[in-house]
Design an enzyme around this catalytic site. Sequence first.
Site, PDB file in Angstrom:
ATOM      1  N   ASN A   1       0.867  -1.173   0.000  1.00 19.71           N
ATOM      2  CA  ASN A   1       0.000   0.000   0.000  1.00 19.71           C
ATOM      3  C   ASN A   1       0.910   1.231   0.000  1.00 19.71           C
ATOM      4  OD1 ASN A   1      -2.376  -1.581   0.198  1.00 19.71           O
ATOM      5  ND2 ASN A   1      -2.087  -1.784   2.402  1.00 19.71           N
TER       6      ASN A   1
ATOM      7  N   GLN B   1      -2.126   2.966   3.087  1.00 21.02           N
ATOM      8  CA  GLN B   1      -0.905   2.856   3.902  1.00 21.02           C
ATOM      9  C   GLN B   1      -1.125   3.554   5.240  1.00 21.02           C
ATOM     10  OE1 GLN B   1       2.720   4.344   2.066  1.00 21.02           O
ATOM     11  NE2 GLN B   1       4.003   3.532   3.707  1.00 21.02           N
TER      12      GLN B   1
ATOM     13  N   HIS C   1       6.849  -1.492   3.452  1.00 22.35           N
ATOM     14  CA  HIS C   1       6.642  -2.897   3.819  1.00 22.35           C
ATOM     15  C   HIS C   1       5.840  -3.588   2.743  1.00 22.35           C
ATOM     16  CE1 HIS C   1       3.477  -0.374   5.590  1.00 22.35           C
ATOM     17  NE2 HIS C   1       2.646  -1.379   5.386  1.00 22.35           N
TER      18      HIS C   1
HETATM   19  P1  AMP Z   1      -0.378  -0.603   5.897  1.00 18.27           P
HETATM   20  O1  AMP Z   1      -1.769  -0.239   6.324  1.00 18.27           O
HETATM   21  O2  AMP Z   1      -0.293  -1.136   4.506  1.00 18.27           O
HETATM   22  O3  AMP Z   1       0.567   0.556   6.142  1.00 18.27           O
HETATM   23  O4  AMP Z   1       0.074  -1.802   6.811  1.00 18.27           O
HETATM   24  C1  AMP Z   1       0.578  -1.642   8.097  1.00 18.27           C
HETATM   25  C2  AMP Z   1       0.447  -2.963   8.766  1.00 18.27           C
HETATM   26  O5  AMP Z   1       1.268  -2.967   9.901  1.00 18.27           O
HETATM   27  C3  AMP Z   1      -0.974  -3.309   9.218  1.00 18.27           C
HETATM   28  O6  AMP Z   1      -1.391  -4.519   8.587  1.00 18.27           O
HETATM   29  C4  AMP Z   1      -0.828  -3.461  10.726  1.00 18.27           C
HETATM   30  O7  AMP Z   1      -1.631  -4.494  11.251  1.00 18.27           O
HETATM   31  C5  AMP Z   1       0.647  -3.765  10.885  1.00 18.27           C
HETATM   32  N1  AMP Z   1       1.239  -3.412  12.162  1.00 18.27           N
HETATM   33  C6  AMP Z   1       1.155  -2.226  12.803  1.00 18.27           C
HETATM   34  N2  AMP Z   1       1.853  -2.261  13.953  1.00 18.27           N
HETATM   35  C7  AMP Z   1       2.416  -3.493  14.015  1.00 18.27           C
HETATM   36  C8  AMP Z   1       3.260  -4.149  14.970  1.00 18.27           C
HETATM   37  N3  AMP Z   1       3.669  -3.547  16.104  1.00 18.27           N
HETATM   38  N4  AMP Z   1       3.629  -5.423  14.717  1.00 18.27           N
HETATM   39  C9  AMP Z   1       3.216  -6.052  13.612  1.00 18.27           C
HETATM   40  N5  AMP Z   1       2.431  -5.485  12.667  1.00 18.27           N
HETATM   41  C10 AMP Z   1       2.024  -4.226  12.872  1.00 18.27           C
END
Ligand code: AMP
Length: 114
Positions: free
Chosen positions: A87, A94, A100
């Site tokens: 994203n 995002q 990521h």
């Molecule tokens: P995005 O919305 O594409 O930016 O994805 C961010 C992702 O990070 C989401 O799927 C969240 O669930 C994940 N996320 C946020 N904080 C953590 C964390 N501390 N450990 C693992 N995943 C996380």
Amino acid sequence: MGDCIFCKIVEGGIPAKTLYEDEHAIVFDDINPQARVHMLVIPKRHVVSLDDTKETDAILLGQLMVVCVKMARKRGIADSGYRVVANTGRGAGQSVFHLHFHVLGGRQFEWPPG
Ligand code: AMP
């Protein structure tokens, strides 16, 4: 970098279920999984998003893709199919501004994505 939650995971300041680590990348389980397998593949270096990369990042991006494939095979989702998602920007969903790649598998996916 600053308040970046993924930089804190790289530095060990925030715990995560780390599945793989090398010189450039780490992989950990998403805290809010959207499929039976949902991993995040991230560069150790702070990069905001795909849109924050340049041609000189081609090697890093290739390495991250290789890790996505390796981890999909390791977690047993390669045969049934998996999705790699980056994203990029708020409008694309995002929410963490450290590059990521989501690697999702273990269920049937729809197209187009929501
Ligand atoms: P995005 O919305 O594409 O930016 O994805 C961010 C992702 O990070 C989401 O799927 C969240 O669930 C994940 N996320 C946020 N904080 C953590 C964390 N501390 N450990 C693992 N995943 C996380």
